[in-house]
Scaffold this motif. Structure first.
Motif, mmCIF file in Angstrom:
data_model
loop_
_atom_site.group_PDB
_atom_site.id
_atom_site.type_symbol
_atom_site.label_atom_id
_atom_site.label_comp_id
_atom_site.label_asym_id
_atom_site.label_seq_id
_atom_site.Cartn_x
_atom_site.Cartn_y
_atom_site.Cartn_z
ATOM 1 N N SER A 1 8.290 43.453 31.158
ATOM 2 C CA SER A 1 7.179 44.224 30.570
ATOM 3 C C SER A 1 5.886 43.436 30.675
ATOM 4 C CB SER A 1 7.451 44.529 29.090
ATOM 5 O OG SER A 1 8.594 45.326 28.957
ATOM 6 N N ASP B 1 7.530 51.473 32.349
ATOM 7 C CA ASP B 1 8.354 50.474 31.658
ATOM 8 C C ASP B 1 9.528 51.212 31.030
ATOM 9 O OD1 ASP B 1 9.367 48.253 30.486
ATOM 10 O OD2 ASP B 1 7.627 47.821 29.225
ATOM 11 N N GLN C 1 7.239 52.402 27.385
ATOM 12 C CA GLN C 1 8.588 52.501 26.836
ATOM 13 C C GLN C 1 8.538 53.293 25.519
ATOM 14 O OE1 GLN C 1 10.496 48.701 26.590
ATOM 15 N NE2 GLN C 1 12.507 49.620 26.293
HETATM 16 MG MG LIG Z 1 10.483 45.114 28.332
#
Ligand SMILES: [Mg+2]
Ligand SMILES: Nc1ncnc2c1ncn2[C@@H]1O[C@H](COP(=O)(O)OP(=O)(O)OP(=O)(O)O)[C@@H](O)[C@H]1O
Length: 252
Positions: free
Chosen positions: A49, A171, A94
């Motif tokens: 990330s 992500d 995410q």
């Molecule tokens: Mg991550």
């Protein structure tokens, strides 16, 4: 082939406990070609990330250089990075961070209103199209608390695509989705990749990564492996097996 984005020896160091340092990215050199589809895999905490955030200027590298379409953008101000992201880059987070006081439709359309590249009419049409493709047409008027986690994630994907980005980052874009929606979303991502959008995804899902052209493996802040799968042409057979074998060799 033309390079759209390149990292040259980028490092990211975090400070913790006031004076201890953790090098989360260690001299990363990646060349992303225009139109390429790359997946990044690797253990939790390996820096995936962080890599994505640093590659699009949402987080700032400690050292090294970032080159976008041949221009060194390492010294960009926050405003310059924001403009670049708004106009050229899509990011699927995410965890979707939508505005609470806007409904789903307006959250999706917001970056397009802000970029002022498309007319209102075009924006509304594009948003409706994306929502239909991701199966959330019915949610437009809803509040962000009135939809499921999977619907919210699909709305986040619509938002990332609303400005027709040249490069799409994701992500774990399908992390909250079941396999049917994961497939549908990957069909959309593969289609826009075929149409020319460069894609860079972080994923734990072999099914997702096996659609990409190249897989990078990240460990302890370094890229320790690279596997070339070749362009996905609609046939998944064999790709997952090859990728699993390779990952097994890496002890992942
Ligand atoms: Mg991550
Ligand atoms: N803002 C921060 N401050 C300090 N340390 C951080 C920060 N962000 C991330 N880290 C540390 O950097 C390392 C890499 O984190 P990162 O989130 O990039 O990992 P990841 O590979 O994406 O993991 P996951 O697969 O679990 O999402 C971790 O050890 C994490 O604790």
């Amino acid at each position: 082939m033309e390079i759209i984005l390149e990292t040259k020896d980028i490092k990211k160091t975090y400070l913790f406990d006031k004076n201890k340092e953790q090098e989360v990215l260690k001299n990363i050199n990646i060349k992303v070609k225009k139109g390429e589809f790359i997946s990044v895999m690797g253990p939790s905490g390996s820096g995936k990330s962080t890599l994505l955030y640093n590659m699009c200027g949402m987080d700032r590298v400690t050292s090294g250089r970032l080159v976008f379409e041949g221009n060194d953008i390492s010294g960009y101000s926050e405003n310059e990075f924001s403009k670049l992201r708004l106009e050229r880059i899509g990011f699927i987070f995410q965890h979707v961070n939508f505005l609470k006081n806007l409904n789903i439709f307006d959250n999706i359309a917001l970056p397009a209103y802000a970029a002022k590249i498309q007319s209102r009419k075009e924006i509304n049409k594009k948003a409706e199209e994306l929502m239909e493709k991701t199966g959330i047409s019915e949610t437009g008027e809803k509040d962000i608390t009135e939809v499921s986690g999977g619907q919210l994630q699909r709305a986040g994907i619509c938002r990332a695509l609303i400005n027709n980005p040249d490069i799409l980052f994701g992500d774990e874009p399908t992390g909250a989705l079941n396999s049917k929606y994961t497939n549908d979303i990957m069909d959309i991502i593969c289609r826009i990749n075929k149409e020319g959008t460069t894609v860079l995804l972080v994923t734990h899902d072999i099914k997702v990564a096996s659609r990409s052209e190249k897989v990078l493996f990240m460990k302890d802040g370094s890229i320790t492996g690279e596997y070339y799968l070749g362009k996905y042409e609609g046939e998944l057979k064999g790709r997952e097996e090859k990728l699993s074998e390779w990952l097994m060799k890496l002890d992942f």
